[in-house]
Design a protein around this motif. Sequence first.
Motif, PDB file in Angstrom:
ATOM      1  N   GLY A  40       0.877  -1.195   0.000  1.00 58.07           N
ATOM      2  CA  GLY A  40       0.000   0.000   0.000  1.00 58.07           C
ATOM      3  C   GLY A  40       0.897   1.223   0.000  1.00 58.07           C
ATOM      4  O   GLY A  40       2.088   1.150   0.309  1.00 58.07           O
ATOM      5  N   GLU A  41       0.312   2.339  -0.348  1.00 61.18           N
ATOM      6  CA  GLU A  41       1.094   3.579  -0.393  1.00 61.18           C
ATOM      7  C   GLU A  41       1.504   3.961   1.032  1.00 61.18           C
ATOM      8  O   GLU A  41       1.026   3.418   2.018  1.00 61.18           O
ATOM      9  CB  GLU A  41       0.210   4.703  -0.978  1.00 61.18           C
ATOM     10  N   ASN A  42       2.379   4.944   1.124  1.00 60.63           N
ATOM     11  CA  ASN A  42       2.729   5.436   2.485  1.00 60.63           C
ATOM     12  C   ASN A  42       1.467   5.953   3.155  1.00 60.63           C
ATOM     13  O   ASN A  42       0.638   6.621   2.514  1.00 60.63           O
ATOM     14  CB  ASN A  42       3.739   6.587   2.328  1.00 60.63           C
ATOM     15  N   SER A  44      -0.898   4.039   4.311  1.00 55.43           N
ATOM     16  CA  SER A  44      -2.075   3.171   4.071  1.00 55.43           C
ATOM     17  C   SER A  44      -2.376   2.353   5.326  1.00 55.43           C
ATOM     18  O   SER A  44      -3.402   1.701   5.410  1.00 55.43           O
ATOM     19  CB  SER A  44      -1.753   2.222   2.914  1.00 55.43           C
ATOM     20  N   LYS A  46      -0.231  -0.045   6.704  1.00 54.06           N
ATOM     21  CA  LYS A  46       0.393  -1.377   6.750  1.00 54.06           C
ATOM     22  C   LYS A  46       1.372  -1.482   7.924  1.00 54.06           C
ATOM     23  O   LYS A  46       1.361  -2.493   8.656  1.00 54.06           O
ATOM     24  CB  LYS A  46       1.102  -1.694   5.425  1.00 54.06           C
ATOM     25  N   HIS A 204       6.766  -1.288  -0.290  1.00 51.33           N
ATOM     26  CA  HIS A 204       5.980  -0.608  -1.332  1.00 51.33           C
ATOM     27  C   HIS A 204       6.646  -0.898  -2.683  1.00 51.33           C
ATOM     28  O   HIS A 204       6.266  -0.316  -3.692  1.00 51.33           O
ATOM     29  CB  HIS A 204       5.887   0.912  -1.075  1.00 51.33           C
ATOM     30  N   LEU A 219      -3.645  -2.621   0.964  1.00 53.06           N
ATOM     31  CA  LEU A 219      -4.300  -1.675   1.902  1.00 53.06           C
ATOM     32  C   LEU A 219      -4.285  -0.291   1.261  1.00 53.06           C
ATOM     33  O   LEU A 219      -3.343   0.061   0.534  1.00 53.06           O
ATOM     34  CB  LEU A 219      -3.509  -1.603   3.212  1.00 53.06           C
ATOM     35  N   ARG A 220      -5.352   0.474   1.517  1.00 55.40           N
ATOM     36  CA  ARG A 220      -5.354   1.881   1.061  1.00 55.40           C
ATOM     37  C   ARG A 220      -6.104   2.716   2.077  1.00 55.40           C
ATOM     38  O   ARG A 220      -7.222   2.348   2.481  1.00 55.40           O
ATOM     39  CB  ARG A 220      -6.040   1.988  -0.321  1.00 55.40           C
ATOM     40  N   ASP A 221      -5.438   3.771   2.576  1.00 56.17           N
ATOM     41  CA  ASP A 221      -6.026   4.723   3.538  1.00 56.17           C
ATOM     42  C   ASP A 221      -6.678   3.992   4.716  1.00 56.17           C
ATOM     43  O   ASP A 221      -7.787   4.343   5.132  1.00 56.17           O
ATOM     44  CB  ASP A 221      -7.075   5.597   2.825  1.00 56.17           C
ATOM     45  N   ASN A 223      -7.926   1.013   4.883  1.00 55.82           N
ATOM     46  CA  ASN A 223      -8.944  -0.024   4.573  1.00 55.82           C
ATOM     47  C   ASN A 223      -8.271  -1.197   3.860  1.00 55.82           C
ATOM     48  O   ASN A 223      -7.370  -1.001   3.036  1.00 55.82           O
ATOM     49  CB  ASN A 223     -10.021   0.562   3.643  1.00 55.82           C
ATOM     50  N   MET A 242      -3.934  -0.178  -5.268  1.00 61.84           N
ATOM     51  CA  MET A 242      -3.131   0.635  -4.322  1.00 61.84           C
ATOM     52  C   MET A 242      -3.511   2.119  -4.430  1.00 61.84           C
ATOM     53  O   MET A 242      -3.728   2.790  -3.443  1.00 61.84           O
ATOM     54  CB  MET A 242      -1.639   0.495  -4.672  1.00 61.84           C
ATOM     55  N   ASP A 436      -2.024  11.395   2.306  1.00 61.39           N
ATOM     56  CA  ASP A 436      -3.127  10.665   1.659  1.00 61.39           C
ATOM     57  C   ASP A 436      -3.334  11.162   0.229  1.00 61.39           C
ATOM     58  O   ASP A 436      -2.863  12.229  -0.152  1.00 61.39           O
ATOM     59  CB  ASP A 436      -4.409  10.805   2.493  1.00 61.39           C
TER      60      ASP A 436
END
Lengths: 502, 318, 341, 406
Positions: A40-42, A44, A46, A204, A219-221, A223, A242, A436
Amino acid sequence: MNEDKLIIETRQLCKNFGPTIALNHVDLKIYRGQITGLIGENGSGKSTITSILAGMQPASSGEMFFKGKPHKPSTMIEGAALGIGMIVQEQGYVSGISIAQNIFLGEEGRFRRHGIISRSAMVKAAQEALNNIGCNDIDASWYIEQIDLQDRKLVELARVMASNPEVLVVDETTTALSQRGRSIIYDIMRRMRDEDKAVIFISHDLDELMEVCDRMVVLRDGNLITDLDKPEFEPNLIKRHMVGRDMGEKYYREDYDGTVSDEVVLDVDNVTSGSGLLINFSMQVHKGEILGIGGLSHCGMHELGKVVFGEEKILTGSVTHVPSGQKIRDARHAIKLGMGYVSKDRDHEALVLSASIRDNISSAGLDKINDGPFILPNKEKAYVNQQVQTLSIKCASINQNVQYLSGGNKQKVVFGKWIGRDCDILILDCPTRGVDVGVKAAMYALIDDMKRQGKTIIMISEELAELIGMADRLLILKDGSLAGEFQRSRQLTEHEIIECMI
Amino acid sequence: MKKSWETIRNYFPIFGFVIVVVFFSIATKGAILSGTSLQSLLNQAIATALVSIGSVFVFGCGCFDMSMGGTLCMTAVLGGYAGIASGSIFVMALACLATALVLSLLKGLFAAYVEVPLFIVTIVLGFVLSALVLVIMGTETTILLNDAVKPIPSFNFTQMSAINIVALAGFFIVCVILFNFTALGRKVKILGGNPVTARQTGLNSVNIKLISFIISGVGVALAALVALLRIRSVGSTYGADMGTDVMIALVLGGMPLTGGPRTRISAGIIGALTITVLNSGLSMLGLDLAIIQIFRAVIYLAVVYVASMTYRTNLLPR
Amino acid sequence: MSKSTRILKNIVITLAPAVIVYLFFLLITNLFGEPGFGVGDNLRVIGYNMVYSGFIALAVSYNLTSGRFDFSVGSVLILSLIVGGNIAKEIDVPEPFGAVLMVVLVVLVGMLCGLISGLFYILLRLPPMVTSLGVAMIFEAIGFALFDSEGLRLYTRQDLLIWTKPQNSFILLALVLIVLIYLLNFTKFGYNCRSLQTGQKNAVEVGVNEKTNSVVCYIIAGGLMGFAGIMYISQNGIIAPQTGLSSSSFMMNAFLPMFIGNALAKYSDRNIGVIVGAFCQACLSSALVYLGAGPSMQTVMNGVAVMLFLIYVSNNYKFALHRAWREKKEKALGMTSAAKQ
Amino acid sequence: MKKFLALLLALVMVIGLAACGEPAGNESQAPASAPAGNSEAPESGEPVAEGPELSADGRYPAETVKIGFVNYDTTAQQFLSLQDYFDYLDDYFNFEIMYSESLDSAEAEFAFIEQCAAAGCQGIIGYYNEGREESVKLASSLGMYYWGQGQDPNVQEACGDDPYYLGSYYVGNADYEYGKSVIDSLVAADCHKIIVVTGGKDFGVQMFIDRYQGMMDAIQEAQDGGYDIEVVYEVPGWPGTEDFTAEQTSALATDADGLASALSALMWIQPISAAGKMNSIKIAAVDTPTADMVDLMASGLFVGVAAEIPDVFGLGVPMIINAVQGYGEEQRNEDGTAPLIDCGFWLITTAEEMEYYSEIEQEGGTWCFDADDVRSILYDYNPELTLDDMSALYSAVTMEEIQARR
C-alpha cells in the motif's frame, strides 16, 4: 488456505492518531506456511497494523486473535515472548552497548547462572544467533558502532530470530539493506515458510513482493482492499487497487512537452559527499525545469538534495549557484540565494512540532514580513493566512500546534514556509511521502503551478510513477553515481527505468 | 478540547501567582499587602526579575545558564570598584554593563561554538566566578560606596522604589518588544524547539545565542546597578543563590527549562514575583525555621507541577 | 591481540591517569611548593579524600550518566548522618560492632532518602534538576528540625569513628566497589542502566522498565551518600545541619572524578574509573595546598580542571571525525584525478 | 494580551506605593514624647502587684512588642542558646521574635528588614550586620528601632543621633577581644608553636577578620614581652572540602603544641585524637559553653574558651521595650547620641567555670541575666535607671558576680 493453518486474525481492528484514521475496521487473516505481502502507499496503515500485532502500540478498538486466543500485547518483549518478532525501518538498535546485549535487549536475565549474568554465555548465544542467519563475520562482543548501518539492521534481525518467533514481520527493511543483506532476509523468510511458520512482508516495492510472496493483501487509507493469491498477481491491477483510481485520470501533469530554457541555474561539479554516498557526481539544473531524481533508497539521491542545499559537507567538487556565481556554503547562504528545501524527514528536520502553524510558516519568511527591525503581528497574520488559503490547510486557527495536524496538513505547512518566501529554486525530497491521496493530487497541482510561474524544482522521490508523471527530465542514481537520464515522454514506462536502477 | 486547553495552560503561572498572593494575604492577615510590604516585595523581586527576564532568551533558545550568581557578584563588585574610583553613578553603571556584557559574551561564544553539557559547565562556572571574586577582593572583603572619591548620592526608601519601577518596567517593555515584535523572539522559539529545523530554515544559531546571552548580560548589569544604589555596598557573598532562584522563577513562570515555543517573556516577571511573595510571606508568618523551609519546598513543587502540567512525555524527563 | 594482553592493556590504561597525575604533582610541588606532597601524612589524606569524594562521585554518577542531575546529594549525606548517627549513638554495643552498626544504620537511612527522592521523580515526572531542588530543601529542613538542630556530635565517641584509618576505609571502599561492579556488570539492572543511558526510547519501547531502574539508581545513590557521610563524620567528628540549599556545595568535588570515570568506563568499569578520578582530584587538591594556593584559588583551579576535562570529553569524537574526513578527502581526490585521466 | 496583564500586575503592586504615601510604619510611635506613665517607684526584686500595667497573662508590657532578629547561621550553637534565652524571657515579658533565615549578604539582610516592617515589627536586633549603617538607616526610614553591632565605629558615627538607633552592646571590638584572649589563654598554658584556624577570614567574613587580627596582635605583644611563640600553620575554611582536610592533616603533622581557633574547635577533636596528639596539643577557641565542653576542659585538652554570652544579645529586648514605652529620651547619652552599653564576655579556663556557665546557659537554666536583672533595666520598673547602671549590670558577668545577684 484451510482454516486450521490460521495463526493470526483481526476483527474490526481500528486505530486513529488524533484526527487521522490509520486503520478502519480491518479484518485480516494470516496463515502458517505462507509469506503474506502487505502492500500500500505510504500512510495506508500497513506499518500500523503490524506494530499493533507486535505490541509496539495499542489498537483503538477491535479484537486480535493469535493461535485462536485473544491477543493484546503491551510491549514488544511480550509480543516476542508470544512468538511475534518484528524488524522495523527506523533505528531499532541501542547505540553504546555491545552487539550481544543488543540481541538480548531486555532478556539478559536468561543468562543468569547462580546470581551472575555471565557475559561470555550471552556472547556465545549471540554469536550462534548471528551464525544461524548467516552473519558469521560479525563478532558479537564488538560494540555496535564498530559495524556499518547495514549490518546493524542484521543484528536486529538476529535479535528477532533469537527468540525463534512463529510469526516474523519484516517492515520495509529490505530497501535499507545491501544486496547481501537482502538475500539473507529472503532465505530466512523461505526457511520460516518451510518450517510451517508465518511471515508478513511489508514493502511498497511491488516487484520484490511479487517475486517473494505467496499471497498479497492490498491496503489503502486504512482499509483492506483485496486479498490475492500468487497466481492472481498482476502489476497494473495491484497498482490500481493501491492508488484507487485509474492511472489515466487527471493526477499528474497533463502536458508532455519537456522543453525547458537552457539557462543553467545550478551547476553541481564533480561532487563527492562527506557521507560517501555521492561519488564524483555532476549535473546541471536548468531554469524553470522540474528535474526528477530517482533510484533505490540508498542510491545517494537524498544526500544530493542536502549537498545542493548546503546541508551536507562536500569532500571534493562544488555546487555553484550560476546566476550569482557563488559557491553554496551552507543552508543560510542557499536560502539567501532564493533556494528552499523540503526534507524527507518532515517531523524532525522540516517542522518544529511543538510550535504553532504561525511560528513555523513565519520562521522562514522573517526577512519578508518585517518593517525595519520590527514585525507587526497583523502583517505576520496576513502572511501566514495567505499561505493557509493558497494551500487550504485544515486547522482550527493558525495558533494551533502543528503536532495535532494530519500528515497531509503538516506537509502543506512545510510547503507554506517556502512558498511564502517565494523562492525560485525548490528542492523537494519525497514531498508526498506519508500523505493521503487527496493531498497528493493537490501537491502535484501546486508543483505544476510553480513550474508555470518559472520556478526551478528538483524533485527527489522513491515513487517512480510520481517522477514519470511530473518531471521534465529524470536522472536515475545508483550507488552514488548517475545510472541513466530520461526525457519526459508519454511512452516512458517504469520498466525501462527499473532496468538501470537495480 | 485542544484549543481551550491551550489557553488555560498559558494562564497557569498567573493562577499560581494569584493563589500564592491570596494565600499569604489571608495568612498574614493582610500585612503582605500593606504599602511597605508592596515596596519591599518589589525591592526584593527586582534583582531576580531583571535577571530572569534577561535569561528567558537564553533558556528559550535551548541554552542553559546556572552561573547567574557568580556573574551578578562579579558585575556588582567590579561596578562597585569603578564607583569608588570615579565617584560617579554613570561610570559605575558603565562598569557594571561592561563586566556583565564581557562575561555574557564569553558564555555566549562558549555556548555557540563549544559543544558541551551546558548545565554542568555553568554550575561549575558559577562556583568559579564566586571564588574569583574572593581572589580579586583579597582581604578587604566589602566595598562601601561611602568611601568613594566623590560622594555618590544616596536614595531613600521611596526614591529607591521609584528607580526599581523604572528599571523593571523599562527592561520588561524592551524585552517584550524584542521578543514579540521583532524577529529575535521567533528565532529563539524555533531554535529552542528544534535546532535542525532552525538550521534548515536559515536561522543563524550563533547570532541568536550571542544576542540572547547579551540581553541576559544587560539584565544582570541592571540588577547589579540597582543593588549597588540600594545597599551602597557589596560583599563577596552577594547574589550567591541567584543561579537557582532564576531557574525556580522561570519554572514557576511556566516556562520549560529546555526552552522552545512555550517560552514566555512574562515567565520571568511572574516567576520572580511568585518566588518573592512566597519567600517573604513565609518569613512574615514567623513560623519555626524548619517548617518555613519545608513549606517553601512543598509550595514550590506544587506550583511547578501545576505550571508544567502541559508538557508530559511517556519517557522520564532528563 | 590475545585476550590476556587486552586485559593487561585495559588495566594499564585505567591506572595510567592516577600514576601520571601523582608523579606530575610530586614533581611540581617539590620544584615550586614545599615538599611533603604524597608521602606519609599527606598520602593518608589523599587516601581519605579519594574514598570520601569517590563515594560522592559514585553516588552522582548513577544518576548523572542517565541525564538526571541531583541537587539533593548533599542534603541526603547530612540527613542520613544525623538520623543514623544519633540512633547508633544511643545503642551501646561492644567495641568494634558499634562502628559497623553505625555504618549500617547511616547507609540504610541514606537508601531510604534515595527511595523518597526517586519516588518524587517518577511520580511528579518533572525534570530531575527541578524536583531535586525541592527534595533537597525538605531533607535539609528535616535534618535541622531533628535533635533540636544540633546535628550529630560524636567527637567524644572515638570507638565509632574508626573509619578514617587507611585500612578500614579501604575495606569499606573495596566492599562497596565489589557490590557496585557486580550490580553494574553482572545483573539485569546493570544491563538496563547501560541500555537506558544511550538508547532510552528504544530500550523503553522494547519493554525495559525505566521507572524501577531509576528508583533503584536513586536508592544506590542514597546509600553511597551514607558511606560518604561515614567518612565525613569519621574525619571531623561533628556535622551541623545546613539550611537554604547550602548543602549543594558538597557536589563540587564529584564532577571531576565522575567525568574521568566515564572516560575510563570503556577500559575497565565505570566504578573503578570514578575511584581513579577521585584519586586524581585528591592529588590535585593536596598539591594545591602544598603550592600555597588559598581556598578560593582551589575552587577556581578545581572548576577550571572540570571544565577543561568536560570540553575534551565532549569534543574528542570530533578529532576522530576530522582524521577520518582527511583520509576520505585524499581517497576522493585520488579517485577524481583517476577519473580525469 | 497576556504580556500586558503581567506588566499591569507589576504596576498594580507598586501603585500600593503611591496610594499609601509615606510608609505606614512610623505613625504609630512618636519616639520623642514621653508617655504619661505613672511614676511611683516599684521595689526592686519581686514583681510588684501594682506598678506598670501588665498584659492579660501578667506579662509586661501590655501590648506585645514585635522584634525582628537578623541572623547569619541558624545552626550556630550561640543562636540555639539565644533562642532558648528568648523562650525563657517570653514567660516574663510580652514580646515576640521574628527570626530571619541564614542570611549571607547585605541584600538578603535588607529584604528581611523590609519584611519585618511589613509584618509590623517595632524593632530590629542586628545580631548580624552586613549592610553596616545602611541597614540602620533602612530600619529607621521604615520607622523601626535598630539595636546592635556596636563595635562598628562608622555605624556609631553615622547613626549616633538618629532617634531610631538605640545603640548596642559594647565589648570593645568584641571579635578582636575574643581573638586576643584566645591567644592569651594559650600563652598562659605555656604553648609555643600555634596552629591558627582562621575560618572565614579568606572568605570575606568581617568577624573572622577581626578575630584573626586580635590573635596576631596578641602574639606580637607576647613576642615583644620576650615570650617565645610563633605561628606554625594557618588553616582556612570549613570541613567538607578536600583542601580543608589536607590543610588540617599537614597542620597536625607539625610539632605544634597549641591550637587557636577563631570558630568552634569541636571539629578538631577527632582529627587530633586520630593523630594521637590528644595530650600534646592544647586548644583555645571562640565558642559557646555547652555541657560537652566540661570534660574537655577537665581533660586539659581545652585550655581557654572565649565565649560571647548569648544573654548580651538579649539586652536588645529591654532596650527596644523601653523605647516603645516612650523612654527613648532617657535611654540616650547626654549629647543625645545612642549609648554603647559595656558588656563583658567569658574567658573560661577551668572545667568548674565551664560547668557553671554551660548549666545556666541552657533551656531551664537560670541564665546570666535572669528576668529580675532584665526588669531592673526597664524604666517602668526602675525610673531612676541610668545608662551606667546598665553598663555595670551587663559587665558583671563573672561566676561570682552572677551568684551574688541571685
